[in-house]
Design a protein around this motif. Structure first.
Motif, PDB file in Angstrom:
ATOM      1  N   ALA A 277       0.814  -1.221   0.000  1.00 40.57           N
ATOM      2  CA  ALA A 277       0.000   0.000   0.000  1.00 40.57           C
ATOM      3  C   ALA A 277       0.845   1.269   0.000  1.00 40.57           C
ATOM      4  O   ALA A 277       0.396   2.317   0.459  1.00 40.57           O
ATOM      5  CB  ALA A 277      -0.968   0.007   1.178  1.00 40.57           C
ATOM      6  N   GLU A 278       2.057   1.183  -0.541  1.00 40.19           N
ATOM      7  CA  GLU A 278       2.940   2.336  -0.636  1.00 40.19           C
ATOM      8  C   GLU A 278       3.518   2.440  -2.042  1.00 40.19           C
ATOM      9  O   GLU A 278       3.639   1.441  -2.746  1.00 40.19           O
ATOM     10  CB  GLU A 278       4.095   2.228   0.371  1.00 40.19           C
ATOM     11  CG  GLU A 278       3.658   2.243   1.818  1.00 40.19           C
ATOM     12  CD  GLU A 278       4.832   2.039   2.775  1.00 40.19           C
ATOM     13  OE1 GLU A 278       4.641   2.215   3.987  1.00 40.19           O
ATOM     14  OE2 GLU A 278       5.937   1.686   2.292  1.00 40.19           O
ATOM     15  N   HIS A 279       3.896   3.656  -2.413  1.00 42.42           N
ATOM     16  CA  HIS A 279       4.491   3.919  -3.719  1.00 42.42           C
ATOM     17  C   HIS A 279       5.994   4.074  -3.559  1.00 42.42           C
ATOM     18  O   HIS A 279       6.466   4.872  -2.745  1.00 42.42           O
ATOM     19  CB  HIS A 279       3.890   5.206  -4.304  1.00 42.42           C
ATOM     20  CG  HIS A 279       4.377   5.523  -5.680  1.00 42.42           C
ATOM     21  ND1 HIS A 279       4.472   6.806  -6.157  1.00 42.42           N
ATOM     22  CD2 HIS A 279       4.795   4.715  -6.710  1.00 42.42           C
ATOM     23  CE1 HIS A 279       4.914   6.792  -7.404  1.00 42.42           C
ATOM     24  NE2 HIS A 279       5.125   5.531  -7.759  1.00 42.42           N
ATOM     25  N   HIS A 280       6.770   3.298  -4.314  1.00 47.20           N
ATOM     26  CA  HIS A 280       8.229   3.366  -4.310  1.00 47.20           C
ATOM     27  C   HIS A 280       8.687   3.549  -5.758  1.00 47.20           C
ATOM     28  O   HIS A 280       8.916   2.568  -6.474  1.00 47.20           O
ATOM     29  CB  HIS A 280       8.828   2.100  -3.707  1.00 47.20           C
ATOM     30  CG  HIS A 280       8.427   1.867  -2.283  1.00 47.20           C
ATOM     31  ND1 HIS A 280       9.140   2.366  -1.220  1.00 47.20           N
ATOM     32  CD2 HIS A 280       7.369   1.202  -1.744  1.00 47.20           C
ATOM     33  CE1 HIS A 280       8.550   2.020  -0.084  1.00 47.20           C
ATOM     34  NE2 HIS A 280       7.469   1.311  -0.379  1.00 47.20           N
ATOM     35  N   ARG A 344      -5.414  -0.850   5.363  1.00 51.71           N
ATOM     36  CA  ARG A 344      -6.452  -0.765   4.325  1.00 51.71           C
ATOM     37  C   ARG A 344      -5.882   0.024   3.149  1.00 51.71           C
ATOM     38  O   ARG A 344      -5.343   1.105   3.313  1.00 51.71           O
ATOM     39  CB  ARG A 344      -7.682  -0.078   4.902  1.00 51.71           C
ATOM     40  CG  ARG A 344      -8.860  -0.004   3.939  1.00 51.71           C
ATOM     41  CD  ARG A 344     -10.045   0.655   4.606  1.00 51.71           C
ATOM     42  NE  ARG A 344     -11.139   0.861   3.668  1.00 51.71           N
ATOM     43  CZ  ARG A 344     -12.370   0.410   3.837  1.00 51.71           C
ATOM     44  NH1 ARG A 344     -12.666  -0.303   4.926  1.00 51.71           N
ATOM     45  NH2 ARG A 344     -13.303   0.668   2.961  1.00 51.71           N
ATOM     46  N   VAL A 345      -6.002  -0.534   1.951  1.00 55.86           N
ATOM     47  CA  VAL A 345      -5.327   0.037   0.787  1.00 55.86           C
ATOM     48  C   VAL A 345      -6.039   1.299   0.311  1.00 55.86           C
ATOM     49  O   VAL A 345      -7.258   1.303   0.080  1.00 55.86           O
ATOM     50  CB  VAL A 345      -5.256  -0.987  -0.355  1.00 55.86           C
ATOM     51  CG1 VAL A 345      -4.750  -0.338  -1.642  1.00 55.86           C
ATOM     52  CG2 VAL A 345      -4.342  -2.150   0.040  1.00 55.86           C
ATOM     53  N   SER A 346      -5.266   2.370   0.191  1.00 50.59           N
ATOM     54  CA  SER A 346      -5.723   3.616  -0.398  1.00 50.59           C
ATOM     55  C   SER A 346      -4.492   4.342  -0.913  1.00 50.59           C
ATOM     56  O   SER A 346      -3.878   5.140  -0.209  1.00 50.59           O
ATOM     57  CB  SER A 346      -6.480   4.474   0.626  1.00 50.59           C
ATOM     58  OG  SER A 346      -6.918   5.685   0.034  1.00 50.59           O
ATOM     59  N   VAL A 347      -4.107   4.032  -2.139  1.00 47.08           N
ATOM     60  CA  VAL A 347      -2.895   4.594  -2.712  1.00 47.08           C
ATOM     61  C   VAL A 347      -3.102   4.782  -4.213  1.00 47.08           C
ATOM     62  O   VAL A 347      -3.606   3.889  -4.897  1.00 47.08           O
ATOM     63  CB  VAL A 347      -1.673   3.685  -2.428  1.00 47.08           C
ATOM     64  CG1 VAL A 347      -1.857   2.290  -3.001  1.00 47.08           C
ATOM     65  CG2 VAL A 347      -0.387   4.314  -2.942  1.00 47.08           C
ATOM     66  N   ALA A 348      -2.767   5.946  -4.713  1.00 48.62           N
ATOM     67  CA  ALA A 348      -2.853   6.253  -6.146  1.00 48.62           C
ATOM     68  C   ALA A 348      -4.233   5.949  -6.727  1.00 48.62           C
ATOM     69  O   ALA A 348      -4.354   5.501  -7.868  1.00 48.62           O
ATOM     70  CB  ALA A 348      -1.776   5.489  -6.911  1.00 48.62           C
ATOM     71  N   GLY A 349      -5.266   6.178  -5.913  1.00 47.78           N
ATOM     72  CA  GLY A 349      -6.619   5.914  -6.366  1.00 47.78           C
ATOM     73  C   GLY A 349      -7.049   4.470  -6.276  1.00 47.78           C
ATOM     74  O   GLY A 349      -8.196   4.139  -6.609  1.00 47.78           O
ATOM     75  N   VAL A 350      -6.164   3.574  -5.836  1.00 48.45           N
ATOM     76  CA  VAL A 350      -6.497   2.157  -5.683  1.00 48.45           C
ATOM     77  C   VAL A 350      -7.034   1.926  -4.276  1.00 48.45           C
ATOM     78  O   VAL A 350      -6.424   2.337  -3.286  1.00 48.45           O
ATOM     79  CB  VAL A 350      -5.265   1.267  -5.928  1.00 48.45           C
ATOM     80  CG1 VAL A 350      -5.625  -0.209  -5.756  1.00 48.45           C
ATOM     81  CG2 VAL A 350      -4.694   1.517  -7.311  1.00 48.45           C
ATOM     82  N   ARG A 396     -10.882  -5.522  11.680  1.00 48.89           N
ATOM     83  CA  ARG A 396      -9.901  -4.455  11.889  1.00 48.89           C
ATOM     84  C   ARG A 396      -9.785  -3.542  10.665  1.00 48.89           C
ATOM     85  O   ARG A 396      -9.540  -2.340  10.796  1.00 48.89           O
ATOM     86  CB  ARG A 396      -8.533  -5.052  12.240  1.00 48.89           C
ATOM     87  CG  ARG A 396      -8.472  -5.620  13.654  1.00 48.89           C
ATOM     88  CD  ARG A 396      -7.154  -6.321  13.907  1.00 48.89           C
ATOM     89  NE  ARG A 396      -6.033  -5.394  14.028  1.00 48.89           N
ATOM     90  CZ  ARG A 396      -5.637  -4.818  15.162  1.00 48.89           C
ATOM     91  NH1 ARG A 396      -6.311  -5.041  16.289  1.00 48.89           N
ATOM     92  NH2 ARG A 396      -4.593  -4.023  15.180  1.00 48.89           N
ATOM     93  N   LEU A 397      -9.941  -4.105   9.469  1.00 47.17           N
ATOM     94  CA  LEU A 397      -9.840  -3.308   8.252  1.00 47.17           C
ATOM     95  C   LEU A 397     -11.167  -2.673   7.849  1.00 47.17           C
ATOM     96  O   LEU A 397     -11.196  -1.749   7.024  1.00 47.17           O
ATOM     97  CB  LEU A 397      -9.328  -4.162   7.094  1.00 47.17           C
ATOM     98  CG  LEU A 397      -7.871  -4.604   7.147  1.00 47.17           C
ATOM     99  CD1 LEU A 397      -7.570  -5.526   5.976  1.00 47.17           C
ATOM    100  CD2 LEU A 397      -6.932  -3.401   7.112  1.00 47.17           C
ATOM    101  N   GLY A 398     -12.259  -3.198   8.381  1.00 49.20           N
ATOM    102  CA  GLY A 398     -13.561  -2.674   7.998  1.00 49.20           C
ATOM    103  C   GLY A 398     -13.982  -3.068   6.605  1.00 49.20           C
ATOM    104  O   GLY A 398     -14.638  -2.297   5.895  1.00 49.20           O
ATOM    105  N   VAL A 399     -13.602  -4.289   6.186  1.00 47.61           N
ATOM    106  CA  VAL A 399     -13.980  -4.786   4.862  1.00 47.61           C
ATOM    107  C   VAL A 399     -14.624  -6.159   5.032  1.00 47.61           C
ATOM    108  O   VAL A 399     -14.312  -6.895   5.976  1.00 47.61           O
ATOM    109  CB  VAL A 399     -12.755  -4.896   3.932  1.00 47.61           C
ATOM    110  CG1 VAL A 399     -12.151  -3.518   3.684  1.00 47.61           C
ATOM    111  CG2 VAL A 399     -11.707  -5.841   4.488  1.00 47.61           C
ATOM    112  N   PRO A 400     -15.553  -6.528   4.150  1.00 49.94           N
ATOM    113  CA  PRO A 400     -16.175  -7.849   4.268  1.00 49.94           C
ATOM    114  C   PRO A 400     -15.172  -8.951   4.004  1.00 49.94           C
ATOM    115  O   PRO A 400     -14.261  -8.794   3.178  1.00 49.94           O
ATOM    116  CB  PRO A 400     -17.275  -7.824   3.199  1.00 49.94           C
ATOM    117  CG  PRO A 400     -16.844  -6.774   2.223  1.00 49.94           C
ATOM    118  CD  PRO A 400     -16.096  -5.752   3.020  1.00 49.94           C
TER     119      PRO A 400
END
Length: 499
Positions: A277-280, A344-350, A396-400
C-alpha cells in the motif's frame, strides 16, 4: 478448475494431509537457511556495507556491461525472440532457497507452463549470496524439465557476490578482473576491508549442474544484467536495481531509450514500484525515477512486475485515463512475507475493492499465529484458525471477508489480542508497544529462519498469455499439497488491453 483460497479454506491448503509429490524432485540433502545464523549473516554483509560506506554496484555493473559488449552482446541489449503474435510466458520471483517451498512450486509451474515460450525469474535467483556453487540445487535441478529458455534479472542477494554467479549462468561471462585499489583511508577503502567477495567456484560441480539444462530448446544468453526482449506484439524490459533498490545513470539512459517505441511494454524489476500500500518510484542516479518513465504515455507501458517481496499483490493504477497494472510477484520459493500487516489500501486511487493479494490477509495471520505459537511454545494462545484470523482481519480493516462462511465466526478477546500482537491491519492500538516483530524487524531477523517446511506454503507464479489485443495475467498458487499440485488454483486474473 479447483477452488482457490478466495473460495474456500481448503483451496488455500488448510486442513489437507496429503502432501504433493514435489519432494521426489529434491536432492537428498537440502539447505535450510537461517538468517539468525552467523554463517549466513556474515557472507551477506555487503548490503549493510554499501549503505554505510557507499554502494559500488553501479561501477561493478558498468564493468560487467562493458565486458559483455566487448564480447559481442548487442549494444541496445535487446533480444529478438522468435515468438508468434499469440504466445505465453511465465514469471517467477525470488526463487532460490533450494528447500521445500521452492520445489513445491515446480510441479504446478511445469504443468501450467508446458507450452510457454520462455520464463523470466524476477529478483533473487539464488539465496543467500548468489554463489555459483548454489546454482545446481537452486536453479538447474528444479527447472531441468522446463523445456524453454529462462531469462532473469538479479536481486540484491544475487549481488552479494558481485553478481559473478548470475553473470556466469545467464550471460556466459567470465569473472571480472579485480577493480583498482581504492585510495587509502577513503570510504571505499574501509568498505573493501570487509567486503565479501566470491570464492573459487567448483568447476566440475558447475559443469555437472549445467548438464541438467543442456537441451538446445533451453538455451539463452542474456546481453547483461538488464535487457529487453521483443516477443510478438510486446516488449518485455528487465532492469537491475542492485543492492539498494536503485538504477544507475547509464542504465537509466538505456531504459529511456528502449522505452521510446510504440510497442506495448511490460517492465520486470527487482524492486516493485507499488507494494504494501505504498508507492516506491525507484530512484535513478542523476535524476528521475523509473516510475516517471513507466507513466509517460509515449512509452506505452501496460504492466510492471516486481520481485523482492515474497507474496503477490496487484494495484491497478489509473494514469492519464489508462490503467497500468503494478504487480508484486515474489512468491516463487523464498520464505513468505506477511500480507496481514498491510493497512487498508488507499494509494494512487487504488482501494480495497480494486486491490488483490495472495496469501489473503486472514491466511497470512493464521500462518504467522501458528509460527509464533510454535516458536514461543504458546500454541494454545497464539494459534488462530483460518476462519478466526480472517474474521478479525476483516473487522480491523472494515472490509467484508473474502470467504462467505467466515461472516458468522465470533471475534473473541483472545483473537483480537493475538491479531494486535501480530500487527494485523497495520493499525496501531493500545497494545502497539507490545507488538511482536512481523514485518520489517521480523523480515530482517526471524522470518527467513522460520520458514515452515509443512504445507500450506502460499507460494505463487504467473502466466501471461499475449495476443495482439491483450495480455491475460494469471497468478497461480502452490501450497505444497497434492490437490493444488495436480490442479493449481488461479488466485487472481486480469486482462490487460494492449491497444
Amino acid at each position: 478448475m479447483s477452488d482457490s483460497s478466495r473460495d474456500t479454506a481448503a483451496g488455500a491448503g488448510w486442513g489437507s494431509t496429503e502432501r504433493g509429490a514435489y519432494q521426489q524432485l529434491m536432492p537428498r540433502r537440502t539447505e535450510q537457511l537461517s538468517w539468525v545464523d552467523p554463517r549466513t549473516l556474515w557472507p551477506a554483509r555487503n548490503g549493510v556495507l554499501a549503505s554505510l560506506f557507499g554502494d559500488p554496484t553501479s561501477r561493478t555493473r558498468g564493468r560487467w556491461v562493458e565486458q559483455r559488449t566487448a564480447a559481442g552482446a548487442p549494444p541496445d541489449k535487446v533480444v529478438r525472440h522468435d515468438a508468434p503474435d499469440r504466445f505465453s510466458f511465465m514469471v517467477v520471483g525470488d526463487t532460490g532457497e533450494g528447500d521445500d517451498p521452492q520445489y513445491a512450486v515446480v510441479p504446478g509451474f511445469l504443468k501450467v507452463g508446458q507450452d510457454t515460450q520462455f520464463t523470466v525469474l524476477a529478483s533473487d535467483v539464488i539465496y543467500p549470496v548468489g554463489s555459483t556453487d548454489d546454482y545446481g540445487p537452486k536453479f538447474f535441478r528444479p527447472y531441468r524439465d522446463y523445456q524453454a529458455p529462462i531469462y532473469a534479472i538479479p536481486g540484491n542477494h544475487d549481488w552479494y557476490e558481485d553478481l559473478e554467479g548470475f553473470m556466469r549462468v545467464f550471460c556466459d561471462a567470465p569473472p571480472l578482473a579485480p577493480p583498482p585499489a581504492p585510495r587509502r583511508l577513503s570510504r571505499a577503502w574501509w568498505r573493501s576491508l570487509l567486503w565479501h567477495r566470491p570464492g573459487t567456484a567448483d568447476a566440475q560441480l558447475f559443469a555437472e549442474a549445467r548438464q541438467l539444462r543442456s537441451a538446445p530448446a533451453q538455451q539463452a544468453v542474456q546481453p547483461g544484467p538488464y535487457w529487453a526482449i521483443d516477443a510478438g506484439p510486446v516488449r518485455i524490459i528487465g532492469i537491475d536495481t542492485g543492492l539498494l533498490g536503485t538504477v544507475d545513470a547509464e542504465q537509466g539512459r538505456w531504459l529511456r531509450e528502449v522505452s521510446r517505441t510504440d510497442t506495448p511494454k511490460i517492465l520486470v524489476t527487482g524492486s516493485p514500484l507499488y507494494v504494501d500500500a505504498e508507492h516506491h518510484p525507484c530512484r535513478i542516479e542523476g535524476g528521475g525515477t523509473v516510475d516517471e518513465i513507466v507513466r509517460d504515455p509515449d512509452h506505452h507501458y501496460v504492466a510492471v512486475i516486481g520481485g523482492d517481496i515474497h507474496n503477490y499483490q496487484r494495484y491497478p493504477v489509473t494514469v492519464d485515463g489508462r490503467t497500468i497494472q503494478y504487480v508484486v510477484a515474489g512468491g516463487g520459493g523464498a520464505f513468505m512475507h506477511s500480507t496481514h500487516t498491510m493497512p487498508r489500501v488507499s494509494v494512487a486511487g487504488v482501494t480495497e475493492k480494486d486491490f488483490r493479494c495472495y496469501p489473503l490477509r486472514g491466511d497470512s495471520l493464521a500462518f504467522y499465529s501458528r509460527l509464533y505459537g510454535r516458536r514461543l511454545r504458546m500454541r494454545r494462545f497464539f494459534t488462530l484458525t483460518e476462519d478466526q484470523a480472517t474474521a478479525v482481519v476483516s473487522k480491523r480493516l472494515g472490509v467484508p471477508p473474502t470467504r462467505a462462511r467466515v461472516r458468522d465466526t465470533p471475534v473473541t478477546l483472545r483473537t483480537r489480542l493475538v491479531a494486535s500482537l501480530l500487527g494485523a491491519g497495520g493499525r496501531p492500538d493500545r497494545t502497539s508497544r507490545l507488538r511482536l516483530p512481523v514485518r520489517k524487524a521480523y523480515t530482517r531477523l526471524f522470518s527467513p529462519g522460520s520458514a515452515t517446511y509443512s504445507p500450506p506454503f502460499f507460494k505463487c507464479f504467473l502466466r501471461l498469455d499475449v495476443s495482439p489485443e491483450s495480455v491475460r495475467l494469471r497468478c497461480f498458487s502452490a501450497t505444497g499439497n497434492l490437490a493444488q499440485e495436480l490442479d493449481p488454483p488461479v488466485e487472481d486474473e486480469v486482462v490487460i488491453p494492449l491497444r
